[in-house]
Design a protein around this motif. Structure first.
Motif, PDB file in Angstrom:
ATOM      1  N   GLU A 283      23.443  -5.141  16.844  1.00 37.95           N
ATOM      2  CA  GLU A 283      22.996  -4.196  15.820  1.00 37.95           C
ATOM      3  C   GLU A 283      22.786  -4.943  14.509  1.00 37.95           C
ATOM      4  O   GLU A 283      23.659  -5.707  14.076  1.00 37.95           O
ATOM      5  CB  GLU A 283      24.031  -3.080  15.618  1.00 37.95           C
ATOM      6  N   ASP A 284      21.605  -4.709  13.888  1.00 36.31           N
ATOM      7  CA  ASP A 284      21.306  -5.214  12.548  1.00 36.31           C
ATOM      8  C   ASP A 284      21.133  -4.003  11.632  1.00 36.31           C
ATOM      9  O   ASP A 284      20.130  -3.280  11.713  1.00 36.31           O
ATOM     10  CB  ASP A 284      20.041  -6.070  12.551  1.00 36.31           C
ATOM     11  N   ILE A 285      22.086  -3.785  10.770  1.00 33.94           N
ATOM     12  CA  ILE A 285      22.148  -2.583   9.946  1.00 33.94           C
ATOM     13  C   ILE A 285      21.944  -2.975   8.484  1.00 33.94           C
ATOM     14  O   ILE A 285      22.533  -3.955   7.999  1.00 33.94           O
ATOM     15  CB  ILE A 285      23.498  -1.870  10.118  1.00 33.94           C
ATOM     16  N   GLU A 287      22.179  -1.123   4.782  1.00 34.83           N
ATOM     17  CA  GLU A 287      22.652   0.106   4.145  1.00 34.83           C
ATOM     18  C   GLU A 287      22.931  -0.178   2.678  1.00 34.83           C
ATOM     19  O   GLU A 287      23.244  -1.328   2.298  1.00 34.83           O
ATOM     20  CB  GLU A 287      23.919   0.627   4.823  1.00 34.83           C
ATOM     21  N   LYS A 291      26.549   4.357  -1.408  1.00 34.07           N
ATOM     22  CA  LYS A 291      25.978   5.331  -0.490  1.00 34.07           C
ATOM     23  C   LYS A 291      25.793   6.694  -1.133  1.00 34.07           C
ATOM     24  O   LYS A 291      24.961   7.487  -0.682  1.00 34.07           O
ATOM     25  CB  LYS A 291      26.862   5.459   0.751  1.00 34.07           C
ATOM     26  N   ARG A 356      23.574  -6.102   4.456  1.00 35.80           N
ATOM     27  CA  ARG A 356      22.929  -6.443   5.710  1.00 35.80           C
ATOM     28  C   ARG A 356      24.035  -6.773   6.715  1.00 35.80           C
ATOM     29  O   ARG A 356      24.729  -7.770   6.562  1.00 35.80           O
ATOM     30  CB  ARG A 356      21.983  -7.620   5.534  1.00 35.80           C
ATOM     31  N   HIS A 358      25.257  -7.518  10.589  1.00 33.50           N
ATOM     32  CA  HIS A 358      24.857  -7.958  11.933  1.00 33.50           C
ATOM     33  C   HIS A 358      26.063  -7.817  12.858  1.00 33.50           C
ATOM     34  O   HIS A 358      27.117  -8.409  12.628  1.00 33.50           O
ATOM     35  CB  HIS A 358      24.388  -9.415  11.900  1.00 33.50           C
ATOM     36  N   LYS A 359      25.929  -6.999  13.882  1.00 35.60           N
ATOM     37  CA  LYS A 359      27.026  -6.731  14.814  1.00 35.60           C
ATOM     38  C   LYS A 359      26.613  -7.099  16.232  1.00 35.60           C
ATOM     39  O   LYS A 359      25.516  -6.760  16.671  1.00 35.60           O
ATOM     40  CB  LYS A 359      27.405  -5.239  14.787  1.00 35.60           C
TER      41      LYS A 359
END
Length: 538
Positions: A283-285, A287, A291, A356, A358-359
């Protein structure tokens, strides 16, 4: 006994006092030298002998095995330029099994050089091959027997002859192993994989696919090709995991409710649905940092403002002077200089930095997807079901609900939105008398036999009786030894008879009879000895 010890002590002291000073020094020096020599011999004989564990190892493999042995605090030595590793002889078998279970070594082979050391002269090639195969089978069987849960084993190895010509393919060896598993034990997959690896590395040209392993119940054990931390896709492995999960939950619930109601008052059954799916995803999130306002962190900002104000410029230039211009033509200007204008420009640029992420996620298997618990409870009064109060039934229901809620996978619980009613639907509590309880208790009582304290008391009494008998026998023997020694040292007194010639008036027969009568009355023991001596002479 004491007198004998005293005499020995006296003789020893007299012997020592009668020796000269030189003799005493020689005797003490000889005794000290003997003791020192004995200690040196004991030290050398008690030191462990180092024997080869693996041979033909690569430098990297030898380093890994050396590091593993140091971690296990096992003394080891490297020989033959680091290709052979030696360990104490008493630990060779156990280390081979342990390292094989860990997948070591990747290269090299187990050392069996003792074949040549123990083989006599005059052996033919065929006899040597038979001896080698038999010795290899025996050594492999001894190694396998070192594994936990294995009582004994039998190994059969088929080692074909090597190819003579270059073009021929190299023949492959094969092995068949029959295990005798101890009662109550079961081999896990890591032990089975280690067993395959051990046998493959012990026999030249033996692939793991050519190994067959089974137990005394004709149950085959297959090697799992999955690596560490992964799950086997085989049906047998999945069923074993499912059964183990159900047994663990069943034991926990049985112990919990058995403490509350009594072990013979509760019967528990558990059924579980296990998810064996292993998911691996990336997963590349991106956010925002904030928030709430959906904003990031301002890294750089640029603000530009421009203004202009002035009169219009007059038309200029000569008409028709260019090479491509039309002669004698006059164009009207857009601005004849009579108008004025204003100009404004503003810009605001801000660069925001966001998160950014990265999982790389690997979802673990063995998730409890669904769970059902069925419990039968016998009321305190088996003939009256109402003797178990409603409050106690509600407590049992709450306990089981907690067990189900904590056992289920959290993602499954959230996805299904399980409510308290849904949890209760997975639980069944039945209150009824146990009709088969009497025969069950009778069989268990018969199988259990007497209580343990009866055996302990009987053992203590038996030991006390044996000790008392030994003490009485030793006391009796010591008394007999003292009595024999006393009889040996004190000689019996001679029997003195009065002279029969002293009385002249009586006849010889009368005097002898009187003497015998007198002796029989006063000294019956001496009289008996005299009679025995007469009988012996006759």
């Amino acid at each position: 006994m004491n007198r004998t010890l005293t005499q020995m002590k006296t003789k020893t002291a007299a012997f020592w006092n009668n020796r000269s000073k030189t003799q005493k020094i020689l005797m003490v020096s000889g005794l000290a030298a003997f003791i020192i020599l004995l200690i040196v011999v004991i030290i050398f004989t008690s030191s462990e002998k180092m024997v080869p564990l693996y041979k033909d190892l690569s430098a990297e493999e030898a380093g890994k095995i050396k590091e593993e042995l140091d971690t296990k605090k096992v003394s080891s030595e490297l020989a033959d330029g680091g290709t052979v590793i030696k360990v104490p002889e008493s630990q060779v078998d156990s280390l081979k099994v342990q390292l094989a279970a860990e997948g070591l070594p990747k290269t090299g082979s187990i050392d069996y050089s003792f074949f040549g050391q123990n083989a006599g002269f005059g052996l033919t090639d065929n006899e040597f091959d038979v001896l080698k195969v038999e010795a290899t089978q025996t050594e492999l069987s001894n190694l396998i027997n070192e594994m936990d849960g294995i009582k004994s084993s039998k190994v059969m190895i088929n080692m074909p002859k090597e190819a003579v010509f270059v073009g021929e393919g190299q023949p492959e060896a094969s092995a068949s192993i029959v295990l005798q598993i101890k009662p109550g034990y079961s081999l896990d997959q890591s032990q089975i994989n280690g067993l395959y690896h051990l046998v493959s590395k012990s026999v030249p040209n033996l692939k793991e696919d050519n190994i067959v392993i089974m137990d005394q119940n004709s149950t085959y054990y297959d090697k799992s090709d999955s690596g560490a931390g992964s799950v086997s896709d085989s049906y047998a492995s999945q069923q074993g995991i499912k059964s183990q999960v159900e047994k663990d939950i069943q034991k926990h619930v049985q112990s919990l409710l058995g403490t509350m109601m009594g072990q013979d008052k509760v019967v528990v059954s558990v059924t579980a649905d296990i998810d064996f799916t292993k998911e691996k995803r990336t997963e590349d999130i991106v956010e925002p940092v904030d928030k709430d306002n959906m904003e990031g962190i301002a890294v750089s900002a640029e603000k530009v403002a421009e203004t202009y104000k002035g009169d219009g410029a007059a038309n200029g230039g000569t008409a028709g002077t260019g090479s491509n211009d039309t002669a004698n033509t006059k164009y009207a200007g857009a601005n004849d200089g009579s108008n004025s204008g204003d100009y404004e420009k503003s810009s605001n640029k801000i660069n925001y930095e966001v998160n950014r992420i990265h999982k790389e996620i690997a979802e673990s298997p063995y998730k409890v997807r669904d769970l059902g618990i069925q419990v039968m409870v016998e009321p305190p009064n088996p003939k009256n079901a109402a003797s178990l109060s409603a409050q106690r039934q509600a407590d049992i229901q709450k306990i089981l609900g907690t067990v189900v809620r904590t056992s289920l996978d959290k993602n499954e619980t959230q996805n299904q939105n399980l409510t308290a009613n849904d949890i209760n639907n997975k639980i069944v509590v039945s209150v009824q008398p146990f009709d088969g309880k009497t025969s069950l208790n009778t069989n268990s009582a018969q199988s259990s036999g007497l209580p343990i304290w009866v055996y302990i008391t009987g053992g203590v009494l038996l030991a006390a009786i044996i000790l008392l008998i030994i003490l009485l026998i030793r006391k009796k023997r010591s008394q007999e030894d003292e009595y024999e020694e006393y009889e040996y040292e004190t000689a019996p007194e001679p029997v003195r008879l009065p002279d029969i010639n002293e009385e002249k008036n009586e006849t010889e027969e009368t005097v002898r009879r009187k003497q015998l009568e007198k002796m029989a009355k006063e000294k019956p023991e001496d009289f008996a000895k005299l009679l025995r001596s007469w009988l012996d002479e006759d």
